[in-house]
Design an enzyme around this catalytic site. Structure first.
Site, PDB file in Angstrom:
ATOM      1  N   HIS A  26      72.214  23.922 -79.831  1.00 34.58           N
ATOM      2  CA  HIS A  26      71.105  23.120 -80.344  1.00 34.58           C
ATOM      3  C   HIS A  26      69.849  23.398 -79.518  1.00 34.58           C
ATOM      4  O   HIS A  26      69.917  23.875 -78.381  1.00 34.58           O
ATOM      5  CB  HIS A  26      71.457  21.643 -80.289  1.00 34.58           C
ATOM      6  CG  HIS A  26      72.504  21.255 -81.288  1.00 34.58           C
ATOM      7  ND1 HIS A  26      72.894  19.957 -81.484  1.00 34.58           N
ATOM      8  CD2 HIS A  26      73.237  22.009 -82.160  1.00 34.58           C
ATOM      9  CE1 HIS A  26      73.816  19.921 -82.441  1.00 34.58           C
ATOM     10  NE2 HIS A  26      74.052  21.149 -82.851  1.00 34.58           N
TER      11      HIS A  26
ATOM     12  N   GLU B  90      67.786  21.410 -78.003  1.00 36.66           N
ATOM     13  CA  GLU B  90      67.729  20.669 -76.741  1.00 36.66           C
ATOM     14  C   GLU B  90      68.580  21.354 -75.670  1.00 36.66           C
ATOM     15  O   GLU B  90      68.154  21.486 -74.519  1.00 36.66           O
ATOM     16  CB  GLU B  90      68.248  19.229 -76.911  1.00 36.66           C
ATOM     17  CG  GLU B  90      67.557  18.423 -77.971  1.00 36.66           C
ATOM     18  CD  GLU B  90      68.301  18.445 -79.304  1.00 36.66           C
ATOM     19  OE1 GLU B  90      68.456  17.372 -79.899  1.00 36.66           O
ATOM     20  OE2 GLU B  90      68.721  19.541 -79.745  1.00 36.66           O
TER      21      GLU B  90
ATOM     22  N   CYS C 221      71.862  14.846 -81.122  1.00 35.85           N
ATOM     23  CA  CYS C 221      73.258  14.505 -81.375  1.00 35.85           C
ATOM     24  C   CYS C 221      73.856  13.943 -80.088  1.00 35.85           C
ATOM     25  O   CYS C 221      73.211  13.936 -79.036  1.00 35.85           O
ATOM     26  CB  CYS C 221      74.028  15.750 -81.827  1.00 35.85           C
ATOM     27  SG  CYS C 221      74.266  16.965 -80.514  1.00 35.85           S
TER      28      CYS C 221
ATOM     29  N   CYS D 293      73.967  16.603 -77.160  1.00 37.83           N
ATOM     30  CA  CYS D 293      72.652  16.839 -76.563  1.00 37.83           C
ATOM     31  C   CYS D 293      72.179  15.610 -75.793  1.00 37.83           C
ATOM     32  O   CYS D 293      71.525  15.742 -74.759  1.00 37.83           O
ATOM     33  CB  CYS D 293      71.640  17.255 -77.627  1.00 37.83           C
ATOM     34  SG  CYS D 293      71.941  18.943 -78.236  1.00 37.83           S
TER      35      CYS D 293
END
Length: 142
Positions: A72, A74, A100, A103
């Site tokens: 992801h 992040e 999420c 993260c």
């Protein structure tokens, strides 16, 4: 005080637009997400969703399902700053989508104190965990 808040809001929107543009670098077809980590008014890291370094730039399988090893935005930004001489302690992360749960854990551990995002996600467990950790969450629709 209000003037500072107005300035911060305008700056937040600007960084979110920059994160959105950075997300355009993603090779993912289903969803492009960008992230910027900002500390002391300086961008100290950036990231977008994609495969790990050295992997083919294909994020989805033949059934259009995201491959399990796709990182992801992040996570990419946090691992990038971790490999640098910068510290994310006390920083703000601007991300185009709500984090999420995975993260959110990285954000907490990295010392980031504020998350600004522009798209809500159907699952809110990441945001709930961030709130529980005392991290400031700001949703700004772009």
């Amino acid at each position: 005080m209000q003037e500072k808040n107005d300035k911060q809001y305008e700056l937040d929107k600007r960084y979110l637009r920059m994160a959105m543009i950075w997300g355009e670098n993603s090779y993912c077809i289903r969803r492009k997400v960008g992230a910027l980590i900002v500390k002391d008014n300086m961008i100290i890291s950036d990231g977008f969703n994609g495969t790990p370094s050295g992997f083919e730039n294909i994020c989805e399988d033949e059934n259009n399902v995201t491959k399990p090893y796709v990182l992801h935005a992040e996570a990419n930004a946090i691992t990038k700053v971790a490999a640098s001489s910068n510290s994310s302690k006390g920083a703000t992360i601007y991300v185009t989508s709500a984090p999420c749960i995975e993260c959110a854990k990285l954000i907490i551990q990295s010392g980031i104190k504020r998350v600004v995002y522009s798209e809500k996600y159907r699952v809110e467990d990441g945001c709930n965990l961030l709130e529980r950790a005392g991290i400031v969450l700001d949703y700004i629709e772009i």
